[in-house]
Design a protein around this motif. Structure first.
Motif, PDB file in Angstrom:
ATOM      1  N   PRO A 170      24.872 118.506  72.700  1.00  0.00           N
ATOM      2  CA  PRO A 170      23.557 118.799  73.275  1.00  0.00           C
ATOM      3  C   PRO A 170      22.392 118.549  72.320  1.00  0.00           C
ATOM      4  O   PRO A 170      21.277 118.299  72.769  1.00  0.00           O
ATOM      5  CB  PRO A 170      23.648 120.285  73.636  1.00  0.00           C
ATOM      6  CG  PRO A 170      24.704 120.834  72.729  1.00  0.00           C
ATOM      7  CD  PRO A 170      25.685 119.731  72.527  1.00  0.00           C
ATOM      8  N   GLU A 171      22.646 118.591  71.016  1.00  0.00           N
ATOM      9  CA  GLU A 171      21.567 118.406  70.051  1.00  0.00           C
ATOM     10  C   GLU A 171      21.328 116.913  69.845  1.00  0.00           C
ATOM     11  O   GLU A 171      22.253 116.143  69.561  1.00  0.00           O
ATOM     12  CB  GLU A 171      21.939 119.077  68.727  1.00  0.00           C
ATOM     13  CG  GLU A 171      20.760 119.291  67.795  1.00  0.00           C
ATOM     14  CD  GLU A 171      20.516 118.074  66.923  1.00  0.00           C
ATOM     15  OE1 GLU A 171      19.348 117.659  66.806  1.00  0.00           O
ATOM     16  OE2 GLU A 171      21.494 117.550  66.378  1.00  0.00           O
ATOM     17  N   LEU A 172      20.067 116.457  69.997  1.00  0.00           N
ATOM     18  CA  LEU A 172      19.755 115.030  70.031  1.00  0.00           C
ATOM     19  C   LEU A 172      20.146 114.316  68.738  1.00  0.00           C
ATOM     20  O   LEU A 172      20.751 113.231  68.778  1.00  0.00           O
ATOM     21  CB  LEU A 172      18.265 114.832  70.305  1.00  0.00           C
ATOM     22  CG  LEU A 172      17.780 113.370  70.383  1.00  0.00           C
ATOM     23  CD1 LEU A 172      18.526 112.615  71.466  1.00  0.00           C
ATOM     24  CD2 LEU A 172      16.275 113.325  70.628  1.00  0.00           C
ATOM     25  N   GLY A 173      19.822 114.904  67.596  1.00  0.00           N
ATOM     26  CA  GLY A 173      20.149 114.258  66.338  1.00  0.00           C
ATOM     27  C   GLY A 173      21.647 114.077  66.159  1.00  0.00           C
ATOM     28  O   GLY A 173      22.117 113.021  65.709  1.00  0.00           O
ATOM     29  N   HIS A 174      22.394 115.123  66.516  1.00  0.00           N
ATOM     30  CA  HIS A 174      23.855 115.048  66.435  1.00  0.00           C
ATOM     31  C   HIS A 174      24.381 113.965  67.368  1.00  0.00           C
ATOM     32  O   HIS A 174      25.278 113.191  67.010  1.00  0.00           O
ATOM     33  CB  HIS A 174      24.440 116.413  66.811  1.00  0.00           C
ATOM     34  CG  HIS A 174      25.898 116.542  66.502  1.00  0.00           C
ATOM     35  ND1 HIS A 174      26.602 117.675  66.789  1.00  0.00           N
ATOM     36  CD2 HIS A 174      26.775 115.687  65.954  1.00  0.00           C
ATOM     37  CE1 HIS A 174      27.860 117.516  66.422  1.00  0.00           C
ATOM     38  NE2 HIS A 174      27.987 116.307  65.918  1.00  0.00           N
ATOM     39  N   ARG A 175      23.804 113.898  68.569  1.00  0.00           N
ATOM     40  CA  ARG A 175      24.244 112.904  69.552  1.00  0.00           C
ATOM     41  C   ARG A 175      23.968 111.480  69.058  1.00  0.00           C
ATOM     42  O   ARG A 175      24.785 110.574  69.235  1.00  0.00           O
ATOM     43  CB  ARG A 175      23.557 113.156  70.894  1.00  0.00           C
ATOM     44  CG  ARG A 175      24.131 112.327  72.026  1.00  0.00           C
ATOM     45  CD  ARG A 175      23.821 112.934  73.381  1.00  0.00           C
ATOM     46  NE  ARG A 175      22.408 112.948  73.702  1.00  0.00           N
ATOM     47  CZ  ARG A 175      21.687 114.049  73.881  1.00  0.00           C
ATOM     48  NH1 ARG A 175      22.243 115.248  73.731  1.00  0.00           N
ATOM     49  NH2 ARG A 175      20.411 113.981  74.187  1.00  0.00           N
ATOM     50  N   ARG A 176      22.823 111.287  68.421  1.00  0.00           N
ATOM     51  CA  ARG A 176      22.499 109.952  67.891  1.00  0.00           C
ATOM     52  C   ARG A 176      23.499 109.538  66.818  1.00  0.00           C
ATOM     53  O   ARG A 176      23.936 108.382  66.766  1.00  0.00           O
ATOM     54  CB  ARG A 176      21.083 109.956  67.318  1.00  0.00           C
ATOM     55  CG  ARG A 176      19.976 109.905  68.361  1.00  0.00           C
ATOM     56  CD  ARG A 176      18.615 110.022  67.720  1.00  0.00           C
ATOM     57  NE  ARG A 176      17.548 109.882  68.693  1.00  0.00           N
ATOM     58  CZ  ARG A 176      16.273 110.165  68.464  1.00  0.00           C
ATOM     59  NH1 ARG A 176      15.914 110.634  67.265  1.00  0.00           N
ATOM     60  NH2 ARG A 176      15.366 110.008  69.396  1.00  0.00           N
ATOM     61  N   ARG A 177      23.861 110.461  65.928  1.00  0.00           N
ATOM     62  CA  ARG A 177      24.826 110.136  64.877  1.00  0.00           C
ATOM     63  C   ARG A 177      26.183 109.789  65.481  1.00  0.00           C
ATOM     64  O   ARG A 177      26.882 108.889  65.005  1.00  0.00           O
ATOM     65  CB  ARG A 177      24.939 111.294  63.889  1.00  0.00           C
ATOM     66  CG  ARG A 177      23.680 111.520  63.063  1.00  0.00           C
ATOM     67  CD  ARG A 177      23.942 112.467  61.895  1.00  0.00           C
ATOM     68  NE  ARG A 177      24.342 113.801  62.334  1.00  0.00           N
ATOM     69  CZ  ARG A 177      23.484 114.770  62.632  1.00  0.00           C
ATOM     70  NH1 ARG A 177      22.177 114.552  62.558  1.00  0.00           N
ATOM     71  NH2 ARG A 177      23.912 115.959  63.003  1.00  0.00           N
TER      72      ARG A 177
END
Length: 335
Positions: A170-177
């Motif tokens: 759900p966290e955008l930065g985590h999803r991008r990585r």
């Protein structure tokens, strides 16, 4: 004037096409591929268009042009060689607030049809605003050659699991990585090899890990040709740019090596081919992307062709990239 880029969902929506020649045929074909309901007005028809009308794929509007037809359309495409008629149709579309494309006449058009690179469901569009369509087509040709053919299948995996991805990350930065890890990992390589089931399994395994996922083990065996970096294949350049470890033969030319990923670990390849193969297996087995560089057509000639075959039978993906160029030049360069 800059254009506002827009991808239109025309599935089940009506589009009016005026004209029945070769150009109209190309426009109608693209509209049908997008799922549009095409209504066509033309006094003379290309044989293919006539066949599509007979088959019920498109509807034909007969008689003199009726401006009321525009009211039912989401878009209008005008493909006739009658300039005055085209101008009249463009004005009628504008009065009804309908977007119209008049082929080869940017001044009369309220939307442009770009040059398209299709990696369904991924699409890239290039537009010159009608000023230089041949330039847009040339750029499309170059990008067609450069873009990984597995991108469409990879985009399909992302699309099918979109809900699960957002729920798991759900966290955008985590999803991008995580996206970066998948894109740079083994999944695209498996798709290029036609191993769709293995690719899907690797994709889901990476999704199951909510933490940062490592890139995953794989190998790329690159023939560097005569040492001219301009003759490296695009696939070889992609592999070199994504390497975690570079296993470099002593005869690989420095200008070629300069194009490889700068922060990749670099190791001199042992003189014994079997020792090199063991080094590749160690790195790939530890989850790294190892790229073995040899001059010439390094992995399609004995004894390295047999080693390449054995490595491609491993559990992790292994790609072989042929060296390009004149074999005589390879010999002159010491390959």
């Amino acid at each position: 004037m800059p254009l506002y880029p827009l991808f239109a969902d025309l599935a089940g929506r009506e589009v009016l096409v005026v004209g029945g020649g070769e150009v109209a045929l190309r426009k109608v074909e693209a509209l049908l591929q997008a799922g549009a309901r095409v209504r066509l007005h033309a006094h003379e028809l290309h044989p293919v268009l006539a066949g599509w009308i007979d088959a019920g794929r498109i509807d034909r509007l007969r008689g003199d042009f009726d401006p009321a037809w525009i009211d039912a359309a989401w878009l209008m495409v005008v493909a006739t060689d009658d300039g005055a008629f085209n101008a009249t149709l463009a004005a009628q579309a504008g009065a009804r607030r309908r977007f119209a494309n008049v082929v080869d006449d940017a001044a009369l058009s309220t939307f442009q049809v770009p040059a398209v690179i299709d990696r369904a469901p991924l699409q890239l569009a290039i537009s010159s605003g009608g000023a230089a369509p041949m330039l847009a087509r040339r750029l499309r040709e170059r990008l067609e050659a450069e873009l990984d053919p597995a991108l469409g299948a990879l985009a399909g995996l992302f699309a099918r699991h979109r809900t699960a991805i957002r729920a798991r990350l759900p966290e955008l930065g985590h999803r991008r990585r995580w996206f970066d890890a998948v894109i740079d990992g083994p999944v695209p390589a498996l798709l290029r090899e036609g191993r769709d089931a293995d690719a899907a399994q690797a994709f889901l395994a990476m999704l199951d890990d909510a933490g940062m996922v490592p890139a995953g083990g794989r190998a790329s065996l690159v023939g560097t040709g005569p040492g001219d970096p301009g003759q490296l294949t695009l696939a070889a350049l992609r592999a070199m740019a994504l390497a975690d470890v570079l296993l470099v033969d002593a005869a690989v030319a420095a200008p070629v090596l300069a194009l490889a990923r700068k922060d990749a670990t670099r190791e001199l390849a042992p003189g014994d081919p079997d020792a090199c193969s063991g080094r590749v297996r160690d790195h790939a087995g530890a989850g790294r992307h190892v790229v073995w560089l040899r001059p010439g057509d390094g992995f399609r000639e004995a004894p390295f062709d047999a080693i390449a075959t054995a490595l491609r039978e491993a559990a992790w993906p292994c790609e072989v990239h042929a060296g390009v160029g004149d074999p005589a030049a390879w010999k002159r360069a010491g390959a």
